[in-house]
Design an enzyme around this catalytic site. Structure first.
Site, PDB file in Angstrom:
ATOM      1  N   GLY A  34     -62.462 -20.857  30.019  1.00  0.00           N
ATOM      2  CA  GLY A  34     -61.332 -21.306  29.203  1.00  0.00           C
ATOM      3  C   GLY A  34     -60.177 -20.321  29.225  1.00  0.00           C
ATOM      4  N   ARG A  61     -54.597 -21.506  23.340  1.00  0.00           N
ATOM      5  CA  ARG A  61     -55.240 -20.766  24.431  1.00  0.00           C
ATOM      6  C   ARG A  61     -54.256 -20.212  25.466  1.00  0.00           C
ATOM      7  NH1 ARG A  61     -60.440 -23.682  26.779  1.00  0.00           N
ATOM      8  NH2 ARG A  61     -58.833 -24.916  27.784  1.00  0.00           N
ATOM      9  N   LYS A  92     -63.045 -11.692  28.473  1.00  0.00           N
ATOM     10  CA  LYS A  92     -62.037 -12.669  28.046  1.00  0.00           C
ATOM     11  C   LYS A  92     -62.685 -13.758  27.213  1.00  0.00           C
ATOM     12  CE  LYS A  92     -62.315 -16.343  29.309  1.00  0.00           C
ATOM     13  NZ  LYS A  92     -62.679 -17.641  29.865  1.00  0.00           N
ATOM     14  N   LYS A 116     -50.553 -34.219  -1.573  1.00  0.00           N
ATOM     15  CA  LYS A 116     -51.213 -35.527  -1.543  1.00  0.00           C
ATOM     16  C   LYS A 116     -52.281 -35.693  -0.461  1.00  0.00           C
ATOM     17  CE  LYS A 116     -47.438 -37.629   1.106  1.00  0.00           C
ATOM     18  NZ  LYS A 116     -46.455 -38.674   1.200  1.00  0.00           N
ATOM     19  N   TYR A 117     -52.457 -34.670   0.383  1.00  0.00           N
ATOM     20  CA  TYR A 117     -53.454 -34.819   1.455  1.00  0.00           C
ATOM     21  C   TYR A 117     -54.485 -33.689   1.440  1.00  0.00           C
ATOM     22  CZ  TYR A 117     -49.964 -37.897   3.650  1.00  0.00           C
ATOM     23  OH  TYR A 117     -49.068 -38.890   3.907  1.00  0.00           O
ATOM     24  N   ILE A 135     -61.059 -16.528  23.831  1.00  0.00           N
ATOM     25  CA  ILE A 135     -60.440 -16.631  22.507  1.00  0.00           C
ATOM     26  C   ILE A 135     -61.525 -16.697  21.438  1.00  0.00           C
ATOM     27  CG2 ILE A 135     -58.334 -17.763  23.310  1.00  0.00           C
ATOM     28  CD1 ILE A 135     -59.576 -20.401  22.070  1.00  0.00           C
ATOM     29  N   MET A 186     -61.141 -24.218  17.418  1.00  0.00           N
ATOM     30  CA  MET A 186     -61.951 -23.894  18.591  1.00  0.00           C
ATOM     31  C   MET A 186     -62.845 -22.689  18.350  1.00  0.00           C
ATOM     32  SD  MET A 186     -60.324 -24.152  22.322  1.00  0.00           S
ATOM     33  CE  MET A 186     -60.400 -25.724  23.166  1.00  0.00           C
ATOM     34  N   GLU A 240     -53.923 -25.727  21.755  1.00  0.00           N
ATOM     35  CA  GLU A 240     -52.584 -25.256  21.352  1.00  0.00           C
ATOM     36  C   GLU A 240     -52.452 -23.744  21.410  1.00  0.00           C
ATOM     37  OE1 GLU A 240     -54.536 -27.288  19.808  1.00  0.00           O
ATOM     38  OE2 GLU A 240     -53.443 -29.033  19.079  1.00  0.00           O
ATOM     39  N   GLU A 282     -65.569 -25.459  15.430  1.00  0.00           N
ATOM     40  CA  GLU A 282     -65.949 -26.595  16.283  1.00  0.00           C
ATOM     41  C   GLU A 282     -67.439 -26.637  16.628  1.00  0.00           C
ATOM     42  OE1 GLU A 282     -63.946 -26.701  20.094  1.00  0.00           O
ATOM     43  OE2 GLU A 282     -64.798 -24.804  20.729  1.00  0.00           O
ATOM     44  N   ASP A 288     -70.418 -16.523  29.865  1.00  0.00           N
ATOM     45  CA  ASP A 288     -71.003 -17.205  31.027  1.00  0.00           C
ATOM     46  C   ASP A 288     -70.428 -16.657  32.332  1.00  0.00           C
ATOM     47  OD1 ASP A 288     -72.682 -18.888  29.587  1.00  0.00           O
ATOM     48  OD2 ASP A 288     -71.104 -20.357  29.265  1.00  0.00           O
TER      49      ASP A 288
HETATM   50  P1  FBP Z   1     -64.594 -19.552  27.335  1.00  0.00           P
HETATM   51  O1  FBP Z   1     -65.877 -19.282  26.645  1.00  0.00           O
HETATM   52  O2  FBP Z   1     -64.730 -19.834  28.765  1.00  0.00           O
HETATM   53  O3  FBP Z   1     -63.583 -18.490  27.052  1.00  0.00           O
HETATM   54  O4  FBP Z   1     -63.956 -20.887  26.728  1.00  0.00           O
HETATM   55  C1  FBP Z   1     -63.894 -21.065  25.364  1.00  0.00           C
HETATM   56  C2  FBP Z   1     -63.317 -22.377  24.957  1.00  0.00           C
HETATM   57  O5  FBP Z   1     -61.925 -22.290  24.750  1.00  0.00           O
HETATM   58  C3  FBP Z   1     -64.029 -22.868  23.698  1.00  0.00           C
HETATM   59  O6  FBP Z   1     -63.407 -22.381  22.543  1.00  0.00           O
HETATM   60  C4  FBP Z   1     -63.989 -24.355  23.865  1.00  0.00           C
HETATM   61  O7  FBP Z   1     -65.067 -24.994  23.226  1.00  0.00           O
HETATM   62  C5  FBP Z   1     -64.108 -24.548  25.351  1.00  0.00           C
HETATM   63  O8  FBP Z   1     -63.553 -23.396  25.932  1.00  0.00           O
HETATM   64  C6  FBP Z   1     -63.394 -25.761  25.854  1.00  0.00           C
HETATM   65  O9  FBP Z   1     -63.694 -25.933  27.183  1.00  0.00           O
HETATM   66  P2  FBP Z   1     -62.749 -26.666  28.228  1.00  0.00           P
HETATM   67  O10 FBP Z   1     -61.635 -25.733  28.541  1.00  0.00           O
HETATM   68  O11 FBP Z   1     -63.634 -26.837  29.413  1.00  0.00           O
HETATM   69  O12 FBP Z   1     -62.273 -27.931  27.611  1.00  0.00           O
END
Ligand code: FBP
Length: 551
Positions: free
Chosen positions: A77, A423, A198, A238-239, A200, A246, A421, A307, A172
């Site tokens: 990601g 990343r 790396k 009101k909401y 987020i 993420m 939004e 999430e 990973d």
């Molecule tokens: P990494 O672990 O590879 O940094 O990715 C994290 C992430 O941004 C998660 O927060 C999110 O669930 C996932 O990637 C989304 O994956 P994709 O980019 O394949 O939609």
């Protein structure tokens, strides 16, 4: 390439480096290391890269360095600062020897295997300094695990006379780096592999890695948006805003954003698991706060939802595990069915207890839970609408409570998902400096003959000059985990520590935040201006390092 005026000004920013990286460096080695767990299994799988010492850089007298070529990969990601890691690699490589070359493999590890690459030149890198995104070379999630992938990669490595590959990735991807380093070391190919932390998600951290890059910028970006939503919420009154954030498994992003914005509710998956809560318990917890605020005429509020939540609810986790195994063996058969037949297929194949859990979920969410896993065997949690599931269930609970007089109020909801939004936001000063230092560190590890290491930079709550750079053997962070139905060596994810200062600070404040509407509006990331605004680290890092200068 057309750029905005902010981008033009920002391109001129020269990232800062720790003192130890400003001149030539030598290496100081520590004691041999052990894996995070499953020592014997990991040792057996990584005989050539297991047990290496942690290393730290020290300044030395500069000497001539022969030219060498490096290949770089962005993996997984997107995270703010990736381009600065590449700038750091590029500048250090050219500083050591202007004849060295940097190649970027395109669209993740797959680019290395399929020989898709570009040369990164002075002109090219110029447009990407201090920018967000990974678009310079793209990213991907190909898992490097098969011998023919390693051998195919070697062909292009030889062709381009590459001495080392730098894999910039999360847990990973750094597992990939470790597997590749081990293979090339075992074969004595003389190709080094270095990883860079790396993500987020903030879950690639331990005693040696203080934070993964991108967490700082992404959480500041989300917190700005949460602050804006909270202010809208406090204006319209009101909401109820349900905001999913993420962060795949760990709740670091949600916790950090809560510490920055003071929402009425923030769920922390790790706590829910530790307390063995059911989905109904979670729903009742939210509904109770909604009902209590309604008694004071406050039919509005902000809820933060990590999430990965569903995977931390024990009953849902067991269901997900069985679904993963089922998809690993019958995925093809299942893929070709329509939505309703898929549900039927699953219910006939599941064990009785898991079937019962599956049947309590709305069809949409049940379907989302059974979507294809990513190449690393992870559930694609960003595609599961947990925020909607919760608000629908809370609404149903409140309707029950209306009948008994436990709730009188109005419950209107709005849903948000803050993920993509944040990343690719332009890196904060922290991430710009941190990433540039990581890139510089990676080149120094290569120049000093290291492989199977991750570049690290520590002491990051101190001024940049005082940061400490070095490397940590990747095997030190590994353990065995079940993925795609098989036990695999992987880097252990760092989940939220329930005894740690960030969570404990949240616990001390959450009741007050639930009752009041004491939101904080952090505003956008600033690049120029007072240091307290531009150079603040995350609350998480400040609290973990006991230097809570931000409060
Ligand atoms: P990494 O672990 O590879 O940094 O990715 C994290 C992430 O941004 C998660 O927060 C999110 O669930 C996932 O990637 C989304 O994956 P994709 O980019 O394949 O939609």
């Amino acid at each position: 390439m057309e750029t905005s005026s902010l981008q033009k000004e920002r391109a001129k920013y020269q990232p800062m480096l720790p003192k130890a990286l400003q001149s030539a460096v030598s290496i100081k080695e520590g004691n041999p290391t052990q894996s995070a767990d499953d020592h014997e299994d990991i040792k057996k799988l990584f005989p050539n890269t297991y047990g290496l010492p942690i290393v730290e850089f020290e300044p030395t007298i500069s000497k001539e360095t022969p030219n060498f070529n490096v290949g770089v990969i962005l993996s997984g990601g997107q995270a703010p600062g990736g381009h600065n890691v590449i700038s750091g690699i590029f500048d250090e490589l050219k500083k050591l020897n202007p004849n060295s070359r940097l190649y970027g493999f395109l669209m993740g590890p797959g680019g290395l295997v399929d020989h898709n690459y570009i040369e990164i030149t002075t002109e090219l890198i110029q447009n990407y300094r201090n920018t967000g995104g990974f678009d310079l070379i793209g990213s991907g999630r190909t898992k490097l695990e098969k011998i023919d992938q390693f051998e195919k990669s070697l062909e292009i490595i030889r062709q381009l006379d590459i001495k080392a590959i730098v894999i910039i990735g999360g847990d990973d991807s750094n597992t990939n780096a470790c597997v590749l380093a081990e293979y090339y070391a075992a074969k004595k190919y003389g190709v080094q592999v270095i990883g860079c932390p790396k993500t987020i998600d903030g879950d690639l951290k331990n005693d040696q890695i203080e934070t993964s890059f991108g967490f700082d910028t992404a959480t500041k970006t989300y917190s700005e948006m949460i602050g804006n939503i909270a202010r809208d919420c406090n204006s319209a009154r009101k909401y109820w805003h349900f905001i999913k954030l993420m962060g795949r498994s760990a709740s670091h992003i949600a916790l950090e954003c809560a510490l920055q914005t003071h929402p009425n509710i923030c769920l922390i998956s790790e706590e829910i698991k530790a307390k063995d809560k059911t989905l109904n318990d979670v729903v009742e917890y939210i509904a109770t706060i909604v009902a209590n605020r309604a008694k004071e005429g406050k039919n509005y509020g902000v809820v933060l939802v990590p999430e990965g939540l569903l995977e931390f609810i024990p009953a849902v986790y067991r269901l997900i595990q069985e679904l993963s195994d089922l998809l690993a063996t019958h995925g093809e058969e299942y893929k070709n069915l329509d939505d309703l037949s898929q549900k039927e297929y699953i219910t006939t194949h599941l064990s009785e207890t898991n079937r019962a859990t599956f049947e309590t979920l709305p069809l949409e969410v049940a379907h989302q839970l059974a979507l294809e896993r990513d190449p690393h065997g992870n559930v694609q949690v960003s595609l599961i609408e947990t925020e909607k599931l919760l608000s629908v269930m809370v609404e149903a609970k409140l309707k029950e409570w209306v009948k008994t007089g436990k709730y009188v109020g109005k419950f209107s909801t709005i849903h948000h998902f803050l993920g993509y939004e944040g990343r690719c936001a332009a890196p904060s000063n922290f991430d710009a400096n941190y990433c540039y230092s990581l890139g510089t560190t990676a080149v120094q590890l290569i120049a000093n003959g290291k492989t199977g290491y991750m570049a690290i930079v520590k002491n990051t709550t101190a001024p940049t000059e005082e940061w400490i750079a070095g490397g940590v053997p990747i095997t030190m962070m590994m353990n065995m985990e079940r993925r795609n139905g098989e036990m695999k060596p992987v880097i252990r994810k760092a989940l939220v520590d329930l005894q740690g200062a960030p969570f404990q600070t949240f616990v001390l404040n959450r009741e007050k935040w639930a009752k009041e509407s004491s939101y904080i509006y952090p505003g956008p990331i600033q690049y120029w201006g007072p240091k307290e605004v531009c150079d603040r680290t995350t609350k998480t890092l400040a609290l973990e390092k006991g230097s809570n200068k931000n409060e």
